[in-house]
Design a protein around this motif. Structure first.
Motif, PDB file in Angstrom:
ATOM      1  N   ILE A  30       0.815  -1.249  -0.018  1.00 43.45           N
ATOM      2  CA  ILE A  30       0.064   0.127  -0.043  1.00 43.45           C
ATOM      3  C   ILE A  30       0.708   1.209  -0.116  1.00 43.45           C
ATOM      4  CG2 ILE A  30      -1.732   1.398   1.185  1.00 43.45           C
ATOM      5  CD1 ILE A  30      -2.564  -1.481   2.630  1.00 43.45           C
ATOM      6  N   LEU A  31       0.807   2.304  -0.856  1.00 42.82           N
ATOM      7  CA  LEU A  31       1.812   3.219  -1.068  1.00 42.82           C
ATOM      8  C   LEU A  31       0.700   4.480  -1.030  1.00 42.82           C
ATOM      9  CD1 LEU A  31       2.885   0.793  -2.731  1.00 42.82           C
ATOM     10  CD2 LEU A  31       4.438   2.656  -3.994  1.00 42.82           C
ATOM     11  N   ALA A  32       1.581   5.502  -0.611  1.00 39.69           N
ATOM     12  CA  ALA A  32       0.792   6.902  -0.655  1.00 39.69           C
ATOM     13  C   ALA A  32       0.627   7.529  -2.020  1.00 39.69           C
ATOM     14  CB  ALA A  32       1.450   7.900   0.170  1.00 39.69           C
ATOM     15  N   SER A  33      -0.459   8.034  -2.379  1.00 42.04           N
ATOM     16  CA  SER A  33      -0.882   8.629  -3.796  1.00 42.04           C
ATOM     17  C   SER A  33      -0.691  10.207  -3.727  1.00 42.04           C
ATOM     18  CB  SER A  33      -2.406   8.451  -3.911  1.00 42.04           C
ATOM     19  OG  SER A  33      -2.278   6.922  -4.520  1.00 42.04           O
ATOM     20  N   ILE A  34      -0.625  10.823  -2.363  1.00 39.52           N
ATOM     21  CA  ILE A  34      -0.568  12.218  -2.201  1.00 39.52           C
ATOM     22  C   ILE A  34       0.425  12.612  -1.035  1.00 39.52           C
ATOM     23  CG2 ILE A  34      -2.841  12.724  -3.397  1.00 39.52           C
ATOM     24  CD1 ILE A  34      -3.922  12.900  -0.382  1.00 39.52           C
ATOM     25  N   THR A  35       0.677  13.657  -1.024  1.00 43.30           N
ATOM     26  CA  THR A  35       1.616  14.092   0.479  1.00 43.30           C
ATOM     27  C   THR A  35       0.496  14.375   1.605  1.00 43.30           C
ATOM     28  OG1 THR A  35       1.360  16.402  -0.288  1.00 43.30           O
ATOM     29  CG2 THR A  35       3.244  15.019  -1.029  1.00 43.30           C
ATOM     30  N   GLY A  36       0.845  14.036   2.837  1.00 42.35           N
ATOM     31  CA  GLY A  36       0.256  14.133   3.972  1.00 42.35           C
ATOM     32  C   GLY A  36       0.685  13.367   5.159  1.00 42.35           C
ATOM     33  N   ARG A  37      -0.233  13.112   5.992  1.00 44.17           N
ATOM     34  CA  ARG A  37       0.118  12.303   7.110  1.00 44.17           C
ATOM     35  C   ARG A  37      -0.886  11.184   7.083  1.00 44.17           C
ATOM     36  NH1 ARG A  37       3.434  14.909  10.656  1.00 44.17           N
ATOM     37  NH2 ARG A  37       3.302  13.205  12.117  1.00 44.17           N
ATOM     38  N   THR A  38      -0.415   9.889   7.596  1.00 45.52           N
ATOM     39  CA  THR A  38      -1.116   8.622   7.396  1.00 45.52           C
ATOM     40  C   THR A  38      -2.242   8.777   8.604  1.00 45.52           C
ATOM     41  OG1 THR A  38       0.440   7.701   8.993  1.00 45.52           O
ATOM     42  CG2 THR A  38       0.672   7.328   6.506  1.00 45.52           C
ATOM     43  N   VAL A  39      -3.253   8.032   8.416  1.00 48.32           N
ATOM     44  CA  VAL A  39      -4.322   8.032   9.268  1.00 48.32           C
ATOM     45  C   VAL A  39      -4.682   6.301   9.442  1.00 48.32           C
ATOM     46  CG1 VAL A  39      -6.751   8.315  10.181  1.00 48.32           C
ATOM     47  CG2 VAL A  39      -5.032  10.303   9.249  1.00 48.32           C
ATOM     48  N   THR A  41      -7.461   3.571  10.668  1.00 45.54           N
ATOM     49  CA  THR A  41      -8.875   3.360  11.208  1.00 45.54           C
ATOM     50  C   THR A  41      -8.716   2.023  11.573  1.00 45.54           C
ATOM     51  OG1 THR A  41      -9.686   5.008   9.542  1.00 45.54           O
ATOM     52  CG2 THR A  41     -11.268   3.507  10.903  1.00 45.54           C
ATOM     53  N   PRO A  42      -9.113   1.793  13.050  1.00 42.10           N
ATOM     54  CA  PRO A  42      -9.190   0.454  13.323  1.00 42.10           C
ATOM     55  C   PRO A  42     -10.165  -0.512  12.736  1.00 42.10           C
ATOM     56  CG  PRO A  42      -9.165   2.028  15.422  1.00 42.10           C
ATOM     57  CD  PRO A  42      -9.273   2.760  14.050  1.00 42.10           C
ATOM     58  N   ALA A  43      -9.817  -1.717  12.823  1.00 35.66           N
ATOM     59  CA  ALA A  43     -10.756  -2.666  12.005  1.00 35.66           C
ATOM     60  C   ALA A  43     -12.006  -2.623  12.588  1.00 35.66           C
ATOM     61  CB  ALA A  43     -10.093  -4.183  12.078  1.00 35.66           C
ATOM     62  N   ALA A  44     -13.053  -2.884  11.924  1.00 33.96           N
ATOM     63  CA  ALA A  44     -14.469  -2.891  12.186  1.00 33.96           C
ATOM     64  C   ALA A  44     -14.747  -4.007  13.212  1.00 33.96           C
ATOM     65  CB  ALA A  44     -15.215  -2.833  11.297  1.00 33.96           C
ATOM     66  N   ASN A  45     -14.121  -5.233  12.786  1.00 33.42           N
ATOM     67  CA  ASN A  45     -14.300  -6.528  13.762  1.00 33.42           C
ATOM     68  C   ASN A  45     -13.024  -7.417  13.531  1.00 33.42           C
ATOM     69  OD1 ASN A  45     -14.570  -8.022  10.987  1.00 33.42           O
ATOM     70  ND2 ASN A  45     -16.685  -6.840  10.920  1.00 33.42           N
ATOM     71  N   LYS A  46     -13.045  -8.376  13.954  1.00 35.43           N
ATOM     72  CA  LYS A  46     -12.031  -9.253  14.435  1.00 35.43           C
ATOM     73  C   LYS A  46     -11.345  -9.777  12.823  1.00 35.43           C
ATOM     74  CE  LYS A  46     -12.331 -10.524  19.044  1.00 35.43           C
ATOM     75  NZ  LYS A  46     -12.695 -11.957  20.007  1.00 35.43           N
ATOM     76  N   SER A  47     -12.423 -10.063  12.120  1.00 42.29           N
ATOM     77  CA  SER A  47     -12.049 -10.611  10.641  1.00 42.29           C
ATOM     78  C   SER A  47     -11.717  -9.445   9.629  1.00 42.29           C
ATOM     79  CB  SER A  47     -13.424 -11.292  10.014  1.00 42.29           C
ATOM     80  OG  SER A  47     -14.320 -10.363   9.998  1.00 42.29           O
ATOM     81  N   ALA A  48     -11.780  -8.279   9.892  1.00 43.42           N
ATOM     82  CA  ALA A  48     -11.361  -7.089   9.144  1.00 43.42           C
ATOM     83  C   ALA A  48      -9.699  -6.614   9.305  1.00 43.42           C
ATOM     84  CB  ALA A  48     -12.624  -6.217   9.271  1.00 43.42           C
ATOM     85  N   LYS A  49      -9.558  -5.750   8.717  1.00 46.28           N
ATOM     86  CA  LYS A  49      -8.038  -5.294   8.710  1.00 46.28           C
ATOM     87  C   LYS A  49      -8.208  -3.491   9.110  1.00 46.28           C
ATOM     88  CE  LYS A  49      -6.241  -8.559   5.354  1.00 46.28           C
ATOM     89  NZ  LYS A  49      -5.576  -8.568   4.183  1.00 46.28           N
ATOM     90  N   PRO A  50      -7.211  -2.992   9.819  1.00 45.16           N
ATOM     91  CA  PRO A  50      -7.249  -1.723   9.755  1.00 45.16           C
ATOM     92  C   PRO A  50      -7.026  -1.169   8.572  1.00 45.16           C
ATOM     93  CG  PRO A  50      -5.664  -2.695  11.354  1.00 45.16           C
ATOM     94  CD  PRO A  50      -6.096  -3.829  10.383  1.00 45.16           C
ATOM     95  N   ILE A  51      -7.746   0.259   8.378  1.00 46.23           N
ATOM     96  CA  ILE A  51      -7.713   0.819   7.203  1.00 46.23           C
ATOM     97  C   ILE A  51      -6.595   1.834   7.261  1.00 46.23           C
ATOM     98  CG2 ILE A  51      -8.701   2.310   5.616  1.00 46.23           C
ATOM     99  CD1 ILE A  51     -11.394   1.056   6.297  1.00 46.23           C
ATOM    100  N   ILE A  52      -5.456   2.038   6.292  1.00 47.17           N
ATOM    101  CA  ILE A  52      -4.521   3.056   6.193  1.00 47.17           C
ATOM    102  C   ILE A  52      -4.800   4.233   5.300  1.00 47.17           C
ATOM    103  CG2 ILE A  52      -2.875   1.929   4.746  1.00 47.17           C
ATOM    104  CD1 ILE A  52      -0.908   3.161   6.750  1.00 47.17           C
ATOM    105  N   SER A  53      -5.047   5.408   5.432  1.00 50.14           N
ATOM    106  CA  SER A  53      -5.472   6.312   4.479  1.00 50.14           C
ATOM    107  C   SER A  53      -4.453   7.496   4.688  1.00 50.14           C
ATOM    108  CB  SER A  53      -6.782   6.543   4.516  1.00 50.14           C
ATOM    109  OG  SER A  53      -7.178   7.032   5.869  1.00 50.14           O
ATOM    110  N   VAL A  54      -4.274   8.457   3.599  1.00 51.37           N
ATOM    111  CA  VAL A  54      -3.711   9.709   3.713  1.00 51.37           C
ATOM    112  C   VAL A  54      -4.540  10.654   3.241  1.00 51.37           C
ATOM    113  CG1 VAL A  54      -1.681  11.003   2.962  1.00 51.37           C
ATOM    114  CG2 VAL A  54      -1.358   8.506   2.791  1.00 51.37           C
ATOM    115  N   PRO A  55      -5.156  11.390   4.207  1.00 53.22           N
ATOM    116  CA  PRO A  55      -6.241  12.630   3.897  1.00 53.22           C
ATOM    117  C   PRO A  55      -5.617  13.752   3.351  1.00 53.22           C
ATOM    118  CG  PRO A  55      -6.430  11.648   6.138  1.00 53.22           C
ATOM    119  CD  PRO A  55      -5.284  11.181   5.756  1.00 53.22           C
ATOM    120  N   ARG A  56      -6.305  14.385   2.296  1.00 53.90           N
ATOM    121  CA  ARG A  56      -5.652  15.614   1.891  1.00 53.90           C
ATOM    122  C   ARG A  56      -5.218  16.565   2.809  1.00 53.90           C
ATOM    123  NH1 ARG A  56      -5.335  15.630  -3.553  1.00 53.90           N
ATOM    124  NH2 ARG A  56      -6.284  14.150  -4.670  1.00 53.90           N
ATOM    125  N   LEU A  57      -3.930  17.333   2.631  1.00 53.13           N
ATOM    126  CA  LEU A  57      -3.588  18.463   3.354  1.00 53.13           C
ATOM    127  C   LEU A  57      -4.474  19.436   3.464  1.00 53.13           C
ATOM    128  CD1 LEU A  57      -1.537  19.519   5.369  1.00 53.13           C
ATOM    129  CD2 LEU A  57      -0.367  20.388   3.245  1.00 53.13           C
TER     130      LEU A  57
END
Length: 207
Positions: A30-39, A41-57
């Motif tokens: 998973i690579l950054a598409s824009i400049t920013g800071r990573t965020v 988001t915790p997984a919604a349940n045990k079978s899911a994975k955390p979501i990593i994103s880069v919100p626009r500055l």
């Protein structure tokens, strides 16, 4: 923990996270598409994975470049520049930041008045350290590219002389001919994150 990132920087893998806004997937990374800071988001349940994103500055959070506040470049300084003109044997650039940190790089897009910045010249022979006679300027840099370089001479009263010879120096942020963000594909190519089309650049090694 939130970290500063630039386009093309590896954030995580598909094994441990899901890609969110401001990211893309390449070779299971998973690579950054824009400049920013990573965020993350915790997984919604045990079978899911955390979501990593880069919100626009948010422009209100931008850091003013130290070029505008009086920090003078010196020989050996690492500088972040915007290419303003490309000619057959040299190109012109505005120095936006002197000795930038990863956090500083995020703010580069907020600096738009090149007339207020230190000016620099990158000569054809200083683009890279090998096959200098085969260099084609437009295959390395284009107007608007954000480039990491080093100051090699204080030059004259109007311009500093900079160099991008070395793996650490080159394009760090660029926009494609279609107007989309691009990410590094190799040391000599960047790809449009939307169309996948490649364009020639001398790409800086990600930090």
């Amino acid at each position: 923990m939130s970290t500063s990132v630039v386009p093309g920087q590896i954030l995580s893998t598909m094994t441990s996270h899901q890609p969110g806004p401001g990211t893309h997937v390449y070779d299971n990374n998973i690579l950054a598409s824009i400049t920013g800071r990573t965020v993350v988001t915790p997984a919604a349940n045990k079978s899911a994975k955390p979501i990593i994103s880069v919100p626009r500055l948010d422009a209100s959070n931008a850091v003013r470049p130290n070029a505008a506040t009086g920090t003078l470049p010196k020989v050996g300084s690492v500088v972040l520049c915007r290419i303003t003109r490309v000619q057959q044997r040299q190109l012109s650039a505005s120095i936006l930041l002197v000795d930038p940190s990863a956090d500083d790089i995020i703010a580069h897009t907020q600096t738009t008045d090149d007339s207020l910045q230190f000016q620099a010249v990158l000569r054809k022979e200083d683009i890279r350290a090998y096959e200098k006679d085969k260099i084609v300027m437009n295959d390395n840099y284009r107007v608007g590219d954000i480039v990491r370089a080093t100051v090699i001479s204080l030059g004259d009263e109007r311009n500093y002389y900079i160099s991008t010879a070395g793996n650490d120096y080159g394009v760090v942020v660029a926009t494609s001919e279609s107007g989309n963000a691009m990410v590094p594909a190799s040391w000599k190519e960047m790809k449009d994150v939307v169309t996948g089309k490649g364009e020639s650049r001398k790409v800086a090694k990600p930090t």
